[in-house]
Design an enzyme around this catalytic site. Structure first.
Site, short mmCIF file in Angstrom:
data_model
loop_
_atom_site.label_atom_id
_atom_site.label_comp_id
_atom_site.label_asym_id
_atom_site.label_seq_id
_atom_site.Cartn_x
_atom_site.Cartn_y
_atom_site.Cartn_z
N ASP A 496 0.83 -1.20 0.00
CA ASP A 496 0.00 0.00 0.00
C ASP A 496 0.86 1.25 0.00
OD1 ASP A 496 0.91 -0.71 2.53
OD2 ASP A 496 -0.75 0.25 3.57
N ASP A 501 4.72 2.46 9.03
CA ASP A 501 4.78 1.10 9.54
C ASP A 501 3.57 0.31 9.05
OD1 ASP A 501 3.04 2.70 10.90
OD2 ASP A 501 3.36 1.76 12.85
N GLU A 502 3.60 -0.04 7.78
CA GLU A 502 2.51 -0.81 7.19
C GLU A 502 3.07 -1.65 6.05
OE1 GLU A 502 -1.11 1.19 7.23
OE2 GLU A 502 -2.21 -0.46 6.34
N ASP A 509 -6.17 -2.57 -2.80
CA ASP A 509 -5.32 -1.64 -3.53
C ASP A 509 -4.76 -2.32 -4.79
OD1 ASP A 509 -5.51 -1.25 -0.71
OD2 ASP A 509 -3.97 0.28 -0.77
N GLU A 781 -2.44 8.92 -0.74
CA GLU A 781 -3.40 7.95 -0.19
C GLU A 781 -4.81 8.53 -0.18
OE1 GLU A 781 -2.60 6.94 3.89
OE2 GLU A 781 -3.85 5.14 3.75
N HIS A 802 0.84 6.13 -2.35
CA HIS A 802 -0.17 5.07 -2.25
C HIS A 802 -0.82 5.04 -3.63
CE1 HIS A 802 -1.28 3.72 1.84
NE2 HIS A 802 -2.39 3.24 1.32
C1 BGC Z 1 -4.01 0.76 3.92
C2 BGC Z 1 -4.75 0.58 2.66
C3 BGC Z 1 -5.78 -0.44 2.78
C4 BGC Z 1 -6.68 -0.06 3.90
C5 BGC Z 1 -7.78 -1.02 4.17
C6 BGC Z 1 -4.93 1.08 5.03
O1 BGC Z 1 -4.29 1.15 6.24
O2 BGC Z 1 -2.98 1.68 3.81
O3 BGC Z 1 -4.35 1.11 1.55
O4 BGC Z 1 -6.43 -0.81 1.63
O5 BGC Z 1 -5.98 0.16 5.09
O6 BGC Z 1 -8.86 -0.34 4.24
#
Ligand code: BGC
Length: 928
Positions: A496, A501-502, A509, A781, A802
């Site tokens: 994403d 921190d993800e 996505d 995003e 994003h």
């Molecule tokens: C992410 C996304 C993801 C979403 C889920 C977010 O934290 O960054 O892109 O699709 O959560 O709803």
């Protein structure tokens, strides 16, 4: 003319000369390039031999397909002798064209990897934790806490001249293997991310040029990465087992004498800590150059201070205890499958020079790369030993010019380099990457000159595919931003975002952006690999996850309801193989995952007997991040049910199409019925009089139209309602991730291309160009990531890299420039060129490298006519739709089109005249 014809782009399993594959029947492809009109392949012959000499002599000990009367040039399955571990396969293709000419390609090669578990004779090795205790003082020299990479080495003797040497390597963690003082590869982050409970990649390297007669040294640095570093929201470290990383390598040397030498990891190896004090994807890396041990990776090194490596059991598969709703995993005694990586490796694909530097506070110098990207910085510097230089990374600046890092959440994104003080030092981190545009450098008295700071762009090295340009500079930047969104997020898995921190393989996505991605780059191998991650993450009930590889983070919102099944997210399990079929003509990926896909549809049907998808919706994200937040996850549950039901119908229709293609007629009927039933339920519940939906959002109309959920006679009216809602927003979009993918394509295909063009060119909020006007170099995003009125949005979820909202890239290629696939002829074997010149644009052009060659479409509005130039690759055909009134006289190359011997008029639909066009380049226009 035939002398410009040639065969190029030899690929095996989508890859160029891949080493160490484990497909027993790999699929071969090539591209027939020719500038001649009507150039076609009428037959082919593939030969495969075990040496180049045999291949040249036509001595095909492995396979000779013989002459096959076919125009197929992709996915030709190897059908020769059964392949064994380590086989080297040289191959070549010849084709006969429509004039009877024979063309022969240059040779290609692929090698087989280690196909059986027993081929791995080495042991898994790790280190004695005493090593870290011994060096505790040095290693704790920081407030950051991730793992310490460890060095391993082993000397060995090679008695005579080397004919061939191959290194096989894998790890629980990440490795950088070295031979005799040199890196074995430039590839990064080996092995890449898979669901490590289910499978682990290994890599194969040709190291013939690294191994010498005499004494040699094989060495490796082992770090954390996805195996044991922080992933996701950082509540999880070491999600795949223990934090103690381990490595397995096997070097096989074939000598000129015909003898073999095999060196593999075992307790005879030595280990020690090195200059990398710690390293982690999210946190960053700290490197103390004073701790470098010169010659550690060379023969003759004094390793007396080093400890013995410790053998450790091989990894075993881990399975969930009670389904995925419970996070507990149980280790089985089944060895974890080691599989060859089927996709392009992660690499540094580009270097960026900073554009400027300014001093923000005290000694903090801020470098601006002019581009938000994923990767790291390489610095060249000198100074006294012990000087500590800190590199912090951020996507934006605060109004006072300091680095903005709040949106990184708990990712520290901080590298530290401690100088050894011996002249010029060049450093870059090994096991980390960051998402950033700005670098803050502290610890030096003087700013480093720009030439000594280099941005290294890191991504899965997917080959380039597409190009786009039009007369609107901001739209061109928008397209570039979709490309950079892809570069920043296609890193082993489609993530994403690369900064906070993800960095997870979010399925929604990925499916939303996938068509854009396929135009921008060749992502066939990338998605082949990732689809396996998706299938590996499916749970025992058939539920696809929301992120793949699955992340089991207990206690946060991912874990609320069964860790998956989100509408629009989990559905990627069906959409990805379908897109692979349509775009690349890949039937195998559909066959391989068919049962998984069916299990998912079984689950939907089982849990939603009424045809409305309202049960077990997991985290149910709705039209994530739409404007206003009418369809997001807190409100408007009706809209979310509509969205979920629409996706179910879409899945069912995809399954019916794919079942048909596979010849599974009973299943095709089953899915047709399922689609009809969901469609009926959809109409009963949400369709009112006159094509109106009872839930009125842009996305509701978009899904109903795009997924064909309405009776034919009300489609036009429904599209009018959609336009009405857009007008109500002052001609602005209000969709989130889900709706946005369908917005411009649906408007265009329902006769409202002008509205699509208007939305494209809007510069005020909310719009695609709003961020561009405000300096965005990637896709944000959220629409309101930053606004002139409010500044930055809440940093808790505000990434500036994003790609989802960049799914408009698909429309730029597909409809604005007009390069569209024909579902009846997958893989662009036959396709459609149908541009929709809209807005004030004067011209648009795109090129797309399909699996059959480069397609181009370029249009221009001239004062008196509309010009359309197209390139149809050899061995393909197209339906070219030229916009003009029915009575217009169309020219091709300045001559009446209806007299051309090449093209055939198919008809006129009132707006476009359609021609059937064979390969070649053409210019369409109208008479003055
Ligand atoms: C992410 C996304 C993801 C979403 C889920 C977010 O934290 O960054 O892109 O699709 O959560 O709803």
């Amino acid at each position: 003319m035939s002398d410009t014809s040639r065969l190029t782009h030899l690929r095996c399993e989508y890859l160029k000369n891949p080493l160490g594959i484990d497909e027993l029947q790999p699929r071969l492809s090539w591209i027939f390039e020719s500038s001649r009109r009507g150039a076609r392949q009428v037959a082919y012959r593939v030969i495969v031999a075990s040496t180049p000499e045999q291949l040249a002599a036509g001595d095909t000990d492995m396979w000779d397909s013989g002459r096959v009367e076919s125009d197929q040039s992709s996915h030709i399955e190897y059908d020769g002798t059964r392949r064994r571990s380590r086989d080297v396969c040289y191959w070549q293709v010849s084709i006969w064209d429509e004039l009877g000419n024979v063309l022969t390609s240059e040779p290609g090669v692929w090698t087989m990897g280690l196909l059986k578990q027993q081929d791995w004779v080495g042991k898994w090795i790790t280190y004695d934790p005493k090593i870290i205790e011994r060096d505790a003082e040095a290693l704790q020299a920081t407030e950051l806490q991730p793992g310490t990479p460890v060095l391993f080495r082993r000397s060995f003797e090679v008695p005579s001249i080397v004919r061939r040497a191959t290194l096989y390597a894998t790890a629980r963690g990440l490795i950088e293997p070295r031979l005799n003082g040199q890196a074995v590869t430039d590839d990064k982050f080996i092995p890449e991310w898979t669901d490590y409970h289910k499978r682990l990649h290994y890599r194969t390297f040709d190291v013939t040029n690294h191994v010498l007669q005499g004494e040699n040294a094989l060495a490796v640095t082992l770090g954390d990465g996805w195996w044991s570093g922080y992933i996701g929201w950082q509540e999880t470290r070491a999600p795949y087992g223990t934090m103690q990383n381990s490595v397995q390598m096997q070097l096989e040397v074939e000598l000129e004498t015909g003898k073999f030498v095999q060196i593999s990891t075992d307790h005879n190896w030595k280990c020690d800590t090195g200059p990398i004090l710690f390293s982690d994807f999210m946190m960053g890396e700290t490197y103390d150059a004073r701790r470098e041990q010169a010659g550690w990776d060379l023969p003759g090194f004094d390793e007396s201070r080093w400890l013995d490596a410790v053998e450790t059991p091989p990894p075993c598969e881990r399975i969930p205890e009670f389904g995925f709703s419970n996070n507990q995993k149980r280790e089985t005694n089944q060895p974890l499958p080691l599989v060859a990586q089927p996709s392009e490796p992660v690499r540094v694909v580009e270097a960026l020079a900073p554009m400027s530097v300014h001093t923000a506070a005290r000694d903090a110098c801020i470098y601006d790369f002019g581009q938000n990207f994923a990767g790291y910085v390489e610095i060249t510097l000198s100074g006294p030993a012990g000087t500590r230089v800190q590199l912090r990374h951020g996507e934006r600046l605060n109004p006072d010019g300091t680095l903005y890092t709040e949106n990184l959440r708990r990712a520290k994104a901080t590298d530290v380099y401690i100088l050894k003080g011996e002249g010029t030092e060049v450093w870059r981190p090994s096991f980390t990457f960051h998402g950033f545009q700005y670098l803050e450098l502290t610890g030096l008295n003087e700013p480093l000159p720009l030439a000594q700071v280099r941005g290294c762009v890191v991504m899965s090295a997917t080959p380039s595919g597409g190009d786009f340009e039009c007369s609107h500079p901001l739209v061109n930047r928008l397209w570039k931003n979709t490309m950079w969104g892809q570069k920043g997020n296609f890193l082993s898995v489609p993530t994403d975002c690369p900064q906070r921190d993800e960095r997870l393989g979010w399925m929604g996505d990925a499916q939303i952006f996938m068509r854009t991605a396929t135009y921008n780059m060749d992502v066939a191998a990338f998605f082949t690999k990732w689809m396996t991650d998706v299938a590996d993450s499916q749970d025992v009930d058939g539920i696809f996850p929301d992120v793949a590889p699955r992340l089991d983070e207990g206690g946060n919102f991912i874990g609320l309801d069964g860790l998956g099944g989100g509408a629009g997210w989990a559905d990627a399990g069906v959409i990805v193989p379908w897109t692979m079929w349509r775009v690349y003509g890949d039937r195998r990926i559909v066959e391989r995952h068919w049962q998984s896909m069916v299990r998912w549809l079984d689950w939907l049907e089982r849990t939603n007997p009424e045809g409305i998808r309202c049960n077990h919706l997991g985290n149910n994200y709705g039209d994530w991040l739409c404007i206003p937040a009418d369809t997001t996850f807190r409100t408007h549950s009706e809209m979310k049910t509509l969205l979920a039901t629409a996706y179910w119908a879409h899945d069912a229709s995809i399954m019916a199409e794919l079942a048909q293609m596979l010849g599974r007629t009973t299943e095709a009927e089953r899915f047709e019925e399922m689609e009809a039933c969901v469609r009926d339920a959809f109409q009963d519940k949400w369709l009112a009089e006159g094509g109106r939906l009872v839930v009125e959002t842009q996305t509701a109309y978009l899904l109903a139209l795009a997924f064909d959920l309405l009776p034919e006679h009300v489609r036009g009216q429904a599209a009018e309602h959609l336009v009405r809602l857009i007008a109500k927003e002052g001609w602005h979009l209000s969709t989130g991730f889900i709706g946005i993918k369908e917005l411009n394509p649906t408007l265009t295909l329902t006769g409202h291309a002008d509205v699509a063009g208007r939305l494209l060119c809007n510069e005020d909020y909310p719009s695609w160009l709003y961020p561009v006007v405000h300096g965005a170099t990637t896709i944000w995003e959220r629409w309101n990531g930053w606004t002139a009125e409010e500044g930055f949005f809440d940093p808790q979820m505000n990434s500036f890299n994003h790609y989802s909202l960049g799914s408009v890239g698909e429309w730029l290629y597909r409809h604005l420039a007009g390069i569209e696939l024909d579902p009846a002829h997958p893989g662009f074997k036959r396709f459609v060129i149908k541009p929709y010149p809209t807005g004030d644009l004067e011209y648009a052009r795109a090129s797309y490298r399909s699996i059959h060659g480069t397609i181009e479409s370029s249009w221009q509005r001239l004062e008196d006519r509309f010009k359309l130039n197209v390139r149809i690759p050899a061995n393909t055909e197209a339906t070219v739709c030229y916009p003009c009134p029915p009575e217009a006289a169309v020219l091709e190359g300045g001559l009446p089109a209806n007299e051309s011997k090449w093209i055939r008029m198919l008809g006129h639909d009132g707006q476009y005249v359609a021609f059937s066009v064979p390969s070649g380049t053409y210019e369409f226009s109208t008479a003055d």
